[in-house]
Design a protein around this motif. Sequence first.
Motif, PDB file in Angstrom:
ATOM      1  N   UNK A 155       0.857  -1.187   0.000  1.00  0.00           N
ATOM      2  CA  UNK A 155       0.000   0.000   0.000  1.00  0.00           C
ATOM      3  C   UNK A 155       0.901   1.247   0.000  1.00  0.00           C
ATOM      4  N   UNK A 156       0.436   2.322  -0.595  1.00  0.00           N
ATOM      5  CA  UNK A 156       1.277   3.539  -0.681  1.00  0.00           C
ATOM      6  C   UNK A 156       1.757   4.049   0.679  1.00  0.00           C
ATOM      7  N   UNK A 165       7.224  -5.370  -5.545  1.00  0.00           N
ATOM      8  CA  UNK A 165       6.011  -6.158  -5.350  1.00  0.00           C
ATOM      9  C   UNK A 165       6.237  -7.608  -5.737  1.00  0.00           C
ATOM     10  N   UNK A 166       5.139  -8.333  -5.855  1.00  0.00           N
ATOM     11  CA  UNK A 166       5.192  -9.747  -6.238  1.00  0.00           C
ATOM     12  C   UNK A 166       4.314  -9.960  -7.464  1.00  0.00           C
ATOM     13  N   UNK A 167       4.727 -10.911  -8.284  1.00  0.00           N
ATOM     14  CA  UNK A 167       3.937 -11.335  -9.435  1.00  0.00           C
ATOM     15  C   UNK A 167       3.715 -12.834  -9.287  1.00  0.00           C
ATOM     16  N   UNK A 168       2.477 -13.269  -9.375  1.00  0.00           N
ATOM     17  CA  UNK A 168       2.125 -14.675  -9.173  1.00  0.00           C
ATOM     18  C   UNK A 168       1.235 -15.116 -10.332  1.00  0.00           C
ATOM     19  N   UNK A 195      -3.715  -8.269   3.203  1.00  0.00           N
ATOM     20  CA  UNK A 195      -4.565  -7.108   2.949  1.00  0.00           C
ATOM     21  C   UNK A 195      -4.344  -5.938   3.909  1.00  0.00           C
ATOM     22  N   UNK A 196      -3.648  -6.155   4.999  1.00  0.00           N
ATOM     23  CA  UNK A 196      -3.368  -5.065   5.930  1.00  0.00           C
ATOM     24  C   UNK A 196      -2.354  -4.092   5.325  1.00  0.00           C
ATOM     25  N   UNK A 197      -1.358  -4.631   4.617  1.00  0.00           N
ATOM     26  CA  UNK A 197      -0.286  -3.778   4.090  1.00  0.00           C
ATOM     27  C   UNK A 197      -0.134  -3.850   2.571  1.00  0.00           C
ATOM     28  N   UNK A 198      -0.886  -4.750   1.897  1.00  0.00           N
ATOM     29  CA  UNK A 198      -0.710  -4.918   0.460  1.00  0.00           C
ATOM     30  C   UNK A 198      -2.023  -4.761  -0.299  1.00  0.00           C
TER      31      UNK A 198
END
Length: 92
Positions: A14-15, A43-46, A73-76
Motif C-alpha cells: 500500500x502507498x 512487489x510480487x507477481x504470481x 490485505x493489511x499492508x498490500x
Amino acid sequence: MQRKYLAKIFVTLRPSVLDPAGVAVQSGLKQMGYDYVEQVRIGKYIEVTLISTDEDTARQNLDRMCDQMLANPVIENYRFDLIEVESQTGVY
C-alpha cells in the motif's frame, strides 16, 4: 463444462507502507547514474492456473485466495488479470 483460466496476480505494498527494498534499489540506481528515478516500489507477481465452471466463479475464488493467502490485505493491495486458456470437457 469446466474451463481453464490463467490468473496473473500483482501484489504491491500500500502507498502508506514503507518499502525498504524499494528504497535500496532506488539508492543503487541513483549510484549508477539514474538520477531521474523518483521512486521504486517492490512487489510480487504470481501466476495461478485454475479450473472453474465460469469466469465469475473463478474471479470470486481468486479474490478469496489473494485475500487469505497470496497477499496481506493489511499492508498490500492486489489486482489480477484473468485469461481463459482453454475449455475442458473432462471431470476434475
